[in-house]
Design a protein around this motif. Structure first.
Motif, mmCIF file in Angstrom:
data_model
loop_
_atom_site.group_PDB
_atom_site.id
_atom_site.type_symbol
_atom_site.label_atom_id
_atom_site.label_comp_id
_atom_site.label_asym_id
_atom_site.label_seq_id
_atom_site.Cartn_x
_atom_site.Cartn_y
_atom_site.Cartn_z
ATOM 1 N N TRP A 61 1.577 -0.804 3.859
ATOM 2 C CA TRP A 61 0.672 -0.388 2.981
ATOM 3 C C TRP A 61 1.259 0.437 1.942
ATOM 4 O O TRP A 61 0.615 0.780 1.030
ATOM 5 C CB TRP A 61 -0.320 0.615 3.739
ATOM 6 C CG TRP A 61 0.475 1.617 4.673
ATOM 7 C CD1 TRP A 61 1.168 1.665 5.624
ATOM 8 C CD2 TRP A 61 0.686 2.993 3.801
ATOM 9 N NE1 TRP A 61 1.602 2.774 6.101
ATOM 10 C CE2 TRP A 61 1.500 3.699 4.904
ATOM 11 C CE3 TRP A 61 0.219 3.617 2.618
ATOM 12 C CZ2 TRP A 61 1.945 5.117 4.704
ATOM 13 C CZ3 TRP A 61 0.722 4.927 2.699
ATOM 14 C CH2 TRP A 61 1.341 5.521 3.596
ATOM 15 N N ARG A 186 -6.789 -2.279 -4.261
ATOM 16 C CA ARG A 186 -6.878 -3.815 -3.436
ATOM 17 C C ARG A 186 -7.313 -3.679 -2.128
ATOM 18 O O ARG A 186 -7.743 -4.601 -1.460
ATOM 19 C CB ARG A 186 -5.542 -4.226 -3.706
ATOM 20 C CG ARG A 186 -4.418 -3.438 -2.850
ATOM 21 C CD ARG A 186 -3.283 -4.359 -2.880
ATOM 22 N NE ARG A 186 -2.365 -4.099 -1.526
ATOM 23 C CZ ARG A 186 -1.119 -4.496 -1.451
ATOM 24 N NH1 ARG A 186 -0.836 -5.563 -2.068
ATOM 25 N NH2 ARG A 186 -0.312 -3.866 -0.454
ATOM 26 N N GLU A 187 -7.447 -2.531 -1.658
ATOM 27 C CA GLU A 187 -7.867 -2.395 -0.081
ATOM 28 C C GLU A 187 -9.469 -2.150 -0.154
ATOM 29 O O GLU A 187 -9.721 -0.986 -0.458
ATOM 30 C CB GLU A 187 -6.999 -1.151 0.730
ATOM 31 C CG GLU A 187 -7.570 -1.010 1.978
ATOM 32 C CD GLU A 187 -7.769 -1.970 2.903
ATOM 33 O OE1 GLU A 187 -8.722 -2.315 3.341
ATOM 34 O OE2 GLU A 187 -6.614 -2.742 2.908
ATOM 35 N N TYR A 190 -10.728 1.523 1.211
ATOM 36 C CA TYR A 190 -10.514 2.605 0.298
ATOM 37 C C TYR A 190 -11.433 2.535 -0.932
ATOM 38 O O TYR A 190 -11.886 3.552 -1.651
ATOM 39 C CB TYR A 190 -8.895 2.620 -0.035
ATOM 40 C CG TYR A 190 -7.912 3.003 0.986
ATOM 41 C CD1 TYR A 190 -8.266 3.997 2.126
ATOM 42 C CD2 TYR A 190 -6.742 2.612 1.415
ATOM 43 C CE1 TYR A 190 -7.770 4.471 2.914
ATOM 44 C CE2 TYR A 190 -5.927 2.768 2.454
ATOM 45 C CZ TYR A 190 -6.210 3.830 3.197
ATOM 46 O OH TYR A 190 -5.692 4.246 4.251
#
Length: 221
Positions: A61, A186-187, A190
């Motif tokens: 990450w 991109r997550e 989140y």
């Protein structure tokens, strides 16, 4: 990854890889961001910092995007990059320093932001403990007050870009100071947190319309 977009007020939020999305964007007035810079790979402290739960994931990450320094240099717009010392950015005498005040952490007592603003080095004393009241939802989340302070150095910038939006603190600060914001993350988890936090920010009074406590700011050079 399939892109997804949400528009909340003057904030355009994009779920996807910023390497794919950045070439499609128009001009912006400034970049204010806190990109991943590989700390997890060298961390030797305990898990009280909130990072421990991210270890062992299939995809790391906190991989530093080494291409980012070249992109920032090429864009040549006013930029504030937290963790800038970890990137091969152009030399600068204009840094921002966040003094976290809390000393019992095994992590650093301060964090640095590279800028190309041509201003003297400035320090901001603001307790890291403020995140406890805001609700920490990202391992490297910055306090809202810190990002609002960053925006004070670029008063004429109306459209702010954060290619590594995380939980959306830069967008929250933009919403509270009547700026337009473009955030990329991109997550998905989140991204959803950022959407919620920015939506909640638009329900709060604007910062320019209410008295704000002045941070402790001092020139180091």
């Amino acid at each position: 990854m399939k892109h997804r977009e949400e528009t909340i007020g003057d904030c355009r939020l994009i779920l996807g890889d910023c390497r794919d999305i950045l070439p499609t964007l128009g001009p912006v007035d400034a970049v204010v961001t806190d990109p991943p810079y590989g700390i997890e790979g060298t961390w030797s402290g305990g898990d009280t910092h909130g990072w421990g739960r991210f270890r062992g994931q299939a995809e790391p990450w906190d991989v530093r995007p080494d291409w980012f320094a070249e992109w920032i240099a090429a864009e040549a717009v006013p930029s504030i990059v937290w963790g800038g010392q970890y990137f091969p950015l152009p030399p600068s005498g204009s840094w921002l320093v966040w003094d976290k005040l809390v000393r019992e952490f095994t992590s650093g007592h301060c964090e640095l932001a590279w800028t190309n603003l041509g201003k003297p080095i400035r320090a901001f004393s603001f307790s890291h403990g403020a995140l406890a009241t805001e609700g920490k939802e990202h391992p490297t989340q910055k306090p809202r007050g810190l990002m609002t302070w960053c925006l004070s150095f670029i008063p004429k910038a109306q459209t702010i870009l954060d290619p590594f939006m995380g939980s959306g603190t830069t967008g929250v600060a933009c919403a509270l100071t009547d700026r337009s914001f473009i955030g990329i993350e991109r997550e998905p988890s989140y991204f959803d947190i950022a959407c919620r936090r920015i939506e909640e920010a638009y329900k709060q009074p604007r910062l320019f319309a209410e008295p704000v406590d002045k941070p402790i700011q001092e020139a180091l050079l």
